[in-house]
Design a protein around this motif. Structure first.
Motif, PDB file in Angstrom:
ATOM      1  N   GLY A  32       0.768  -1.235   0.000  1.00 24.22           N
ATOM      2  CA  GLY A  32       0.000   0.000   0.000  1.00 24.22           C
ATOM      3  C   GLY A  32       0.799   1.285   0.000  1.00 24.22           C
ATOM      4  O   GLY A  32       2.017   1.294  -0.214  1.00 24.22           O
ATOM      5  N   THR A  33       0.089   2.366   0.288  1.00 22.44           N
ATOM      6  CA  THR A  33       0.657   3.704   0.091  1.00 22.44           C
ATOM      7  C   THR A  33       1.670   4.093   1.172  1.00 22.44           C
ATOM      8  O   THR A  33       2.681   4.723   0.870  1.00 22.44           O
ATOM      9  CB  THR A  33      -0.472   4.752   0.069  1.00 22.44           C
ATOM     10  OG1 THR A  33      -1.261   4.556   1.254  1.00 22.44           O
ATOM     11  CG2 THR A  33      -1.373   4.587  -1.137  1.00 22.44           C
TER      12      THR A  33
ATOM     13  N   LYS B  47       5.671   4.997   0.394  1.00 25.47           N
ATOM     14  CA  LYS B  47       6.355   6.244   0.801  1.00 25.47           C
ATOM     15  C   LYS B  47       7.633   5.921   1.557  1.00 25.47           C
ATOM     16  O   LYS B  47       8.680   6.527   1.343  1.00 25.47           O
ATOM     17  CB  LYS B  47       5.435   7.078   1.714  1.00 25.47           C
ATOM     18  CG  LYS B  47       4.362   7.836   0.955  1.00 25.47           C
ATOM     19  CD  LYS B  47       3.822   8.973   1.799  1.00 25.47           C
ATOM     20  CE  LYS B  47       2.539   8.598   2.480  1.00 25.47           C
ATOM     21  NZ  LYS B  47       2.006   9.659   3.344  1.00 25.47           N
TER      22      LYS B  47
ATOM     23  N   PRO C 188       5.317   1.179   7.414  1.00 22.55           N
ATOM     24  CA  PRO C 188       4.073   1.698   8.015  1.00 22.55           C
ATOM     25  C   PRO C 188       2.885   1.439   7.092  1.00 22.55           C
ATOM     26  O   PRO C 188       2.350   2.349   6.472  1.00 22.55           O
ATOM     27  CB  PRO C 188       4.353   3.194   8.177  1.00 22.55           C
ATOM     28  CG  PRO C 188       5.355   3.500   7.122  1.00 22.55           C
ATOM     29  CD  PRO C 188       6.183   2.263   6.944  1.00 22.55           C
TER      30      PRO C 188
ATOM     31  N   ASN D  75      -0.877  -0.899   6.527  1.00 24.65           N
ATOM     32  CA  ASN D  75      -2.009  -1.381   7.315  1.00 24.65           C
ATOM     33  C   ASN D  75      -1.654  -2.762   7.915  1.00 24.65           C
ATOM     34  O   ASN D  75      -1.421  -3.716   7.173  1.00 24.65           O
ATOM     35  CB  ASN D  75      -3.210  -1.489   6.367  1.00 24.65           C
ATOM     36  CG  ASN D  75      -4.487  -1.824   7.081  1.00 24.65           C
ATOM     37  OD1 ASN D  75      -4.479  -2.609   8.017  1.00 24.65           O
ATOM     38  ND2 ASN D  75      -5.573  -1.230   6.637  1.00 24.65           N
TER      39      ASN D  75
ATOM     40  N   SER E  74      -2.529  -5.156   4.854  1.00 21.05           N
ATOM     41  CA  SER E  74      -1.322  -5.102   4.018  1.00 21.05           C
ATOM     42  C   SER E  74      -0.230  -6.024   4.565  1.00 21.05           C
ATOM     43  O   SER E  74       0.408  -6.742   3.810  1.00 21.05           O
ATOM     44  CB  SER E  74      -0.783  -3.671   3.925  1.00 21.05           C
ATOM     45  OG  SER E  74      -1.627  -2.889   3.106  1.00 21.05           O
TER      46      SER E  74
ATOM     47  N   PRO F  96       1.918   2.770  11.536  1.00 22.44           N
ATOM     48  CA  PRO F  96       1.064   3.590  10.675  1.00 22.44           C
ATOM     49  C   PRO F  96       0.001   4.328  11.485  1.00 22.44           C
ATOM     50  O   PRO F  96      -0.805   5.079  10.939  1.00 22.44           O
ATOM     51  CB  PRO F  96       0.417   2.554   9.754  1.00 22.44           C
ATOM     52  CG  PRO F  96       0.337   1.317  10.592  1.00 22.44           C
ATOM     53  CD  PRO F  96       1.480   1.359  11.569  1.00 22.44           C
TER      54      PRO F  96
ATOM     55  N   VAL G 163      -2.778   7.315   9.964  1.00 23.23           N
ATOM     56  CA  VAL G 163      -2.481   8.547   9.225  1.00 23.23           C
ATOM     57  C   VAL G 163      -3.494   8.696   8.091  1.00 23.23           C
ATOM     58  O   VAL G 163      -3.927   9.799   7.768  1.00 23.23           O
ATOM     59  CB  VAL G 163      -1.029   8.513   8.675  1.00 23.23           C
ATOM     60  CG1 VAL G 163      -0.725   9.741   7.842  1.00 23.23           C
ATOM     61  CG2 VAL G 163      -0.038   8.380   9.826  1.00 23.23           C
TER      62      VAL G 163
ATOM     63  N   THR H 165       7.302  10.729  12.163  1.00 25.65           N
ATOM     64  CA  THR H 165       7.002   9.642  11.220  1.00 25.65           C
ATOM     65  C   THR H 165       6.044  10.042  10.097  1.00 25.65           C
ATOM     66  O   THR H 165       5.699   9.204   9.261  1.00 25.65           O
ATOM     67  CB  THR H 165       6.410   8.399  11.939  1.00 25.65           C
ATOM     68  OG1 THR H 165       5.119   8.731  12.441  1.00 25.65           O
ATOM     69  CG2 THR H 165       7.304   7.899  13.049  1.00 25.65           C
TER      70      THR H 165
ATOM     71  N   MET I  15       5.345  11.377   6.642  1.00 24.28           N
ATOM     72  CA  MET I  15       6.208  11.540   5.462  1.00 24.28           C
ATOM     73  C   MET I  15       5.522  12.440   4.428  1.00 24.28           C
ATOM     74  O   MET I  15       4.902  11.949   3.492  1.00 24.28           O
ATOM     75  CB  MET I  15       6.520  10.171   4.868  1.00 24.28           C
ATOM     76  CG  MET I  15       7.305   9.265   5.798  1.00 24.28           C
ATOM     77  SD  MET I  15       7.450   7.579   5.162  1.00 24.28           S
ATOM     78  CE  MET I  15       5.840   6.919   5.564  1.00 24.28           C
TER      79      MET I  15
HETATM   80  P1  GDP Z   1      -4.685   1.115   3.634  1.00 27.78           P
HETATM   81  O1  GDP Z   1      -4.682   2.449   2.958  1.00 27.78           O
HETATM   82  O2  GDP Z   1      -5.303   1.098   4.982  1.00 27.78           O
HETATM   83  O3  GDP Z   1      -5.088  -0.010   2.729  1.00 27.78           O
HETATM   84  O4  GDP Z   1      -3.181   0.779   4.050  1.00 27.78           O
HETATM   85  P2  GDP Z   1      -1.827   0.779   3.225  1.00 27.78           P
HETATM   86  O5  GDP Z   1      -1.063  -0.388   3.683  1.00 27.78           O
HETATM   87  O6  GDP Z   1      -2.103   1.028   1.804  1.00 27.78           O
HETATM   88  O7  GDP Z   1      -1.039   2.047   3.720  1.00 27.78           O
HETATM   89  C1  GDP Z   1      -1.653   3.047   4.360  1.00 27.78           C
HETATM   90  C2  GDP Z   1      -1.191   2.972   5.800  1.00 27.78           C
HETATM   91  O8  GDP Z   1      -0.022   3.749   5.871  1.00 27.78           O
HETATM   92  C3  GDP Z   1      -2.239   3.569   6.694  1.00 27.78           C
HETATM   93  O9  GDP Z   1      -2.467   2.727   7.796  1.00 27.78           O
HETATM   94  C4  GDP Z   1      -1.626   4.907   7.098  1.00 27.78           C
HETATM   95  O10 GDP Z   1      -1.910   5.219   8.439  1.00 27.78           O
HETATM   96  C5  GDP Z   1      -0.137   4.693   6.888  1.00 27.78           C
HETATM   97  N1  GDP Z   1       0.538   5.902   6.447  1.00 27.78           N
HETATM   98  C6  GDP Z   1       0.289   6.617   5.330  1.00 27.78           C
HETATM   99  N2  GDP Z   1       1.094   7.683   5.267  1.00 27.78           N
HETATM  100  C7  GDP Z   1       1.889   7.633   6.369  1.00 27.78           C
HETATM  101  C8  GDP Z   1       2.924   8.460   6.898  1.00 27.78           C
HETATM  102  O11 GDP Z   1       3.309   9.488   6.310  1.00 27.78           O
HETATM  103  N3  GDP Z   1       3.489   8.080   8.069  1.00 27.78           N
HETATM  104  C9  GDP Z   1       3.089   6.950   8.751  1.00 27.78           C
HETATM  105  N4  GDP Z   1       3.686   6.643   9.897  1.00 27.78           N
HETATM  106  N5  GDP Z   1       2.107   6.152   8.295  1.00 27.78           N
HETATM  107  C10 GDP Z   1       1.524   6.496   7.119  1.00 27.78           C
END
Ligand code: GDP
Length: 331
Positions: free
Chosen positions: A8-9, A13, A192, A194, A198, A224, A231, A287, A289
């Motif tokens: 994921g996103t 990052k 970080p 899900n 994820s 995360p 986030v 944390t 980003m």
């Molecule tokens: P989904 O969007 O819940 O399917 O989860 P993903 O695994 O795609 O990734 C998003 C996760 O990354 C979320 O749980 C966000 O809280 C976390 N996340 C996104 N951007 C950031 C960031 O800049 N810093 C941190 N620490 N977590 C982030």
């Protein structure tokens, strides 16, 4: 060598930061494939796509997925033909799905197709799908069971969630190289991402959790969750559905049987103190980003606290201790 578990996103990052502060050829990514779907007859692997795009410099930073500067003419045309359009695939992005689908139809495994495509895009890091077998994340809601992309993209994660399961996981095998990458890495980092949808599917593949417990390098996770919210996205709802508190304590609990270090946000300093009292190493840092500098700074912090030393000689003992602690905590 560093091994990163990601999806994921948030993971993309973090990997973007990592590739800029260390040689990419020293990074192996183990990527979630629980969100994979057949779309217009093509095999789409959203998390492998994002990681491939980030490592080849093609990822759209504004969207966080797909190819930068992409157009959506095919999507429009498919809509005119009465085909579903809720999953957005850009025109350039389609090339990835077309080629992967052809390679799979020719009998290549997902790992082989992933390597073939990433090589062509000049990616120097190693991208491994968690498994070459199909493992599907299924989200159980009052309206019935949904695939992850139906729940997340089509229905905007508005449905209440009863539970999450990973169909096919018990019969799946880790893809070639996955277990060895975890066991032999100087450090393993859980991005970080899900923790439920994820990282959860990766941990559900037989052998991967065990490998994390026996890894020679330290295992660190970046949270995360900040305070009591993710986030972005549905991580909080999904963690609650799986019986985990939406907090850094919940993240620590999800990984408790193999985690050496949790990196959490500076705003969680008080919660970090509580976790430390329970015996976990916790490092607070900035944390979020937002910029490229943020991504690189977070990657440097995590590396500084993991790569500095391998688990002690008696690491098997410390792993056994962790497993015992985890077992004792089970209801
Ligand atoms: P989904 O969007 O819940 O399917 O989860 P993903 O695994 O795609 O990734 C998003 C996760 O990354 C979320 O749980 C966000 O809280 C976390 N996340 C996104 N951007 C950031 C960031 O800049 N810093 C941190 N620490 N977590 C982030």
């Amino acid at each position: 060598m560093i091994c990163v578990l990601t999806g994921g996103t948030g993971g993309a990052k973090f990997v973007d930061g990592l590739r800029q502060v260390m040689p990419p050829e020293e990074i192996t990514m183990i990527v979630n494939t629980g969100d994979d779907l057949l779309w217009w007859g093509l095999y789409v692997s959203p998390d492998i796509d994002s990681i491939t795009y980030v490592l080849s410099g093609l990822l759209s930073r504004e969207r966080g997925w797909g190819v930068k500067g992409d157009t959506f003419l095919c999507l429009q045309a498919m809509g005119q033909l009465g085909e579903p359009t809720w999953f957005h695939t850009g025109d350039r992005d389609l090339a990835m799905h077309l080629l992967r689908s052809r390679l799979l139809a020719e009998g290549k495994t997902l790992s082989e197709a992933t390597t073939a495509i990433s090589d062509k895009l000049g990616v120097k890091a190693r991208i491994l799908p968690m498994s070459d077998s199909r493992v599907e994340t299924r989200v159980d809601t009052p309206s019935g069971e949904l695939s992850f992309e139906e729940y997340f993209v089509q229905r905007w994660y508005q449905d209440p969630v009863k539970s999450v399961r990973f169909a096919g996981a018990t019969d799946a095998e880790a893809a070639p190289g996955v277990i060895d990458a975890i066991l032999s890495a100087d450090a393993v980092i859980i991005a970080p991402s899900n923790p439920v949808t994820s990282i959860g599917p990766i941990l559900a593949v037989p052998g991967i959790r065990e490998a994390l417990r026996s890894a020679r390098g330290k295992v660190a996770a970046v949270s995360p969750i900040i305070g009591n919210a993710p986030v972005a996205g549905p991580a909080g709802i999904l963690m609650t559905a799986q019986g985990l508190p939406c907090s850094i304590a919940g993240v620590a609990k999800a990984y408790e049987d193999f985690l050496d270090l949790l990196v959490c946000d500076a705003r969680d300093a008080r919660a970090a103190e509580t976790l430390r009292k329970n015996g976990l190493r916790v490092q607070c840092a900035q944390t979020i980003m937002r910029t490229s500098d943020d991504r690189m700074a977070l990657a440097r912090t995590v590396l500084a606290h993991t790569i500095s030393g391998l688990r002690p000689e008696e690491s098997n003992q410390s792993s056994a201790d962790k497993s015992a602690r985890a077992a004792a905590d089970q209801p």
